[in-house]
Design an enzyme around this catalytic site. Sequence first.
Site, PDB file in Angstrom:
ATOM      1  N   LYS A   1      -0.162  -3.893   1.021  1.00  0.00           N
ATOM      2  CA  LYS A   1      -0.771  -2.886   1.893  1.00  0.00           C
ATOM      3  C   LYS A   1      -1.377  -1.756   1.051  1.00  0.00           C
ATOM      4  O   LYS A   1      -1.126  -1.679  -0.160  1.00  0.00           O
ATOM      5  CB  LYS A   1       0.291  -2.331   2.843  1.00  0.00           C
TER       6      LYS A   1
ATOM      7  N   ARG B   1      12.430   3.875  12.557  1.00  0.00           N
ATOM      8  CA  ARG B   1      10.971   3.942  12.547  1.00  0.00           C
ATOM      9  C   ARG B   1      10.523   2.835  13.490  1.00  0.00           C
ATOM     10  O   ARG B   1      10.668   2.990  14.695  1.00  0.00           O
ATOM     11  CB  ARG B   1      10.477   3.790  11.104  1.00  0.00           C
TER      12      ARG B   1
ATOM     13  N   TYR C   1      -7.378  28.009 -12.486  1.00  0.00           N
ATOM     14  CA  TYR C   1      -7.340  28.700 -11.205  1.00  0.00           C
ATOM     15  C   TYR C   1      -6.019  29.457 -11.047  1.00  0.00           C
ATOM     16  O   TYR C   1      -4.968  28.981 -11.458  1.00  0.00           O
ATOM     17  CB  TYR C   1      -7.475  27.698 -10.055  1.00  0.00           C
TER      18      TYR C   1
ATOM     19  N   MET D   1      -9.952  19.878  -9.664  1.00  0.00           N
ATOM     20  CA  MET D   1     -10.485  18.661  -9.051  1.00  0.00           C
ATOM     21  C   MET D   1     -10.942  17.646 -10.095  1.00  0.00           C
ATOM     22  O   MET D   1     -10.724  16.449  -9.952  1.00  0.00           O
ATOM     23  CB  MET D   1     -11.633  19.009  -8.100  1.00  0.00           C
TER      24      MET D   1
HETATM   25  C1  LIG Z   1       6.099  -1.230   2.154  1.00  0.00           C
HETATM   26  C2  LIG Z   1       7.115  -2.170   2.698  1.00  0.00           C
HETATM   27  C3  LIG Z   1       7.811  -3.047   1.851  1.00  0.00           C
HETATM   28  C4  LIG Z   1       7.722  -2.990   0.333  1.00  0.00           C
HETATM   29  O1  LIG Z   1       8.478  -1.898  -0.116  1.00  0.00           O
HETATM   30  P1  LIG Z   1       8.647  -1.596  -1.706  1.00  0.00           P
HETATM   31  O2  LIG Z   1       9.605  -0.466  -1.756  1.00  0.00           O
HETATM   32  O3  LIG Z   1       7.293  -1.199  -2.196  1.00  0.00           O
HETATM   33  O4  LIG Z   1       9.138  -2.838  -2.326  1.00  0.00           O
HETATM   34  C5  LIG Z   1       8.644  -3.994   2.441  1.00  0.00           C
HETATM   35  N1  LIG Z   1       8.807  -4.035   3.780  1.00  0.00           N
HETATM   36  C6  LIG Z   1       8.180  -3.196   4.630  1.00  0.00           C
HETATM   37  C7  LIG Z   1       8.410  -3.290   6.086  1.00  0.00           C
HETATM   38  C8  LIG Z   1       7.327  -2.221   4.110  1.00  0.00           C
HETATM   39  O5  LIG Z   1       6.720  -1.366   4.939  1.00  0.00           O
END
Ligand SMILES: *Cc1c(COP(=O)(O)O)cnc(C)c1O
Length: 371
Positions: free
Chosen positions: A40, A135, A260, A308
């Site tokens: 992802k 969640r 800055y 930046m």
């Molecule tokens: C992002 C995610 C993972 C992977 O997690 P890592 O800590 O990067 O290994 C696995 N399962 C779900 C549901 C996730 O959202």
Amino acid sequence: MSKSPINPAAFAVLDLPAVAHNLAVVRQHAPAAKVMAVIKANGYGHGLTRIAQALEAADGFAVARVDEGVRLRKAGISQRIAVLEGFTRSEELDLLLQYQLDALIHSPSQLPLIAAHQGQAEIAVWLKMDSGMNRLGFKPDAFADAYQSLLACPLVKQPINVMTHLANADDLGHAMTLQQIDLFNQAVQNLPGERSIANSAGILGWTQALADWVRPGVMLYGISPFPDKTAADFGLKPIMSLHSRLISVKQLAVGDSVGYGASWVCQQATTMGIVAIGYGDGYPRYAKVGTPVLVNGKRVPLIGRVSMDMVTVDLASQPEAEAGDPVTLWGDTLPVEEIAACADTIPYTLVCGITQRVQIVEGSVLGSVFG
Ligand SMILES: *Cc1c(COP(=O)(O)O)cnc(C)c1O
């Protein structure tokens, strides 16, 4: 190695063969499990299809959103792909069916949508249990009813697979992880589908969490999921290193302020270097004074605020450094985990946060890049 000329300013070098190595480390820890590689967020900033192709040996993939799955299919990825956030509208269900993506069922609002949906093909699903993360997912007491309503859906491919997500697996002393695993196992023990629990921390720290499919993310990119351990502790190889160059070197006198807010004031005359990288490239805005930066392969401290397009470093230990000299912001002998700690964040945010103007260079030999 990419053939295009390398951007003299910010560029990230990706050691893609090391992704397959890291996958092999996953398999050492979970020899009986299938691997759903989590790619992802643009492959944690490394490039969605690039990482999927480097992970040819993975049994499947997981992405967060439907459009990420569609992009993978359009790029010719044929393994199973699970969409972790599932769908909220029937248009998304159409795409999941058309591109044969696995849907996560995590919320009561999805059940009437999938029950009412018409489609030619069947859709593979993962029913998610909320075992304590609070969640996504059905609480243990609502899980069996959700399972029953999916059993009654003609669109749903049987058997239904089941998944949960660990909230605290990176804390090896925390009692919550075993409680989550127990809750999940109790609820799914007589179900015929495949099971999945473990993220990277689960794979490396909790053999009880391995189940049928593991879901490694961060470890595939050569990053430790544990705050107190490094990738090297697990034999993982970092994929991304981030680089730039000095574009100016100047002398500072006592009392000169830098950057800055004039927040950093020179206490002792020194040489300062200006590096062509900043938060516009994804270098963390909140990196503290003293955060290590490699100039000519040697550590020097960050001074002043990150801007930046630039950061400033104290070259007291390298007064001979000059404009054009190579700079590494993370990678090599500078773990991204260490930079994350200096910026009060986690390494995930750093690699995910690389911006569009950072040139991606594929190649494992940094020397040839700086040539
Ligand atoms: C992002 C995610 C993972 C992977 O997690 P890592 O800590 O990067 O290994 C696995 N399962 C779900 C549901 C996730 O959202």
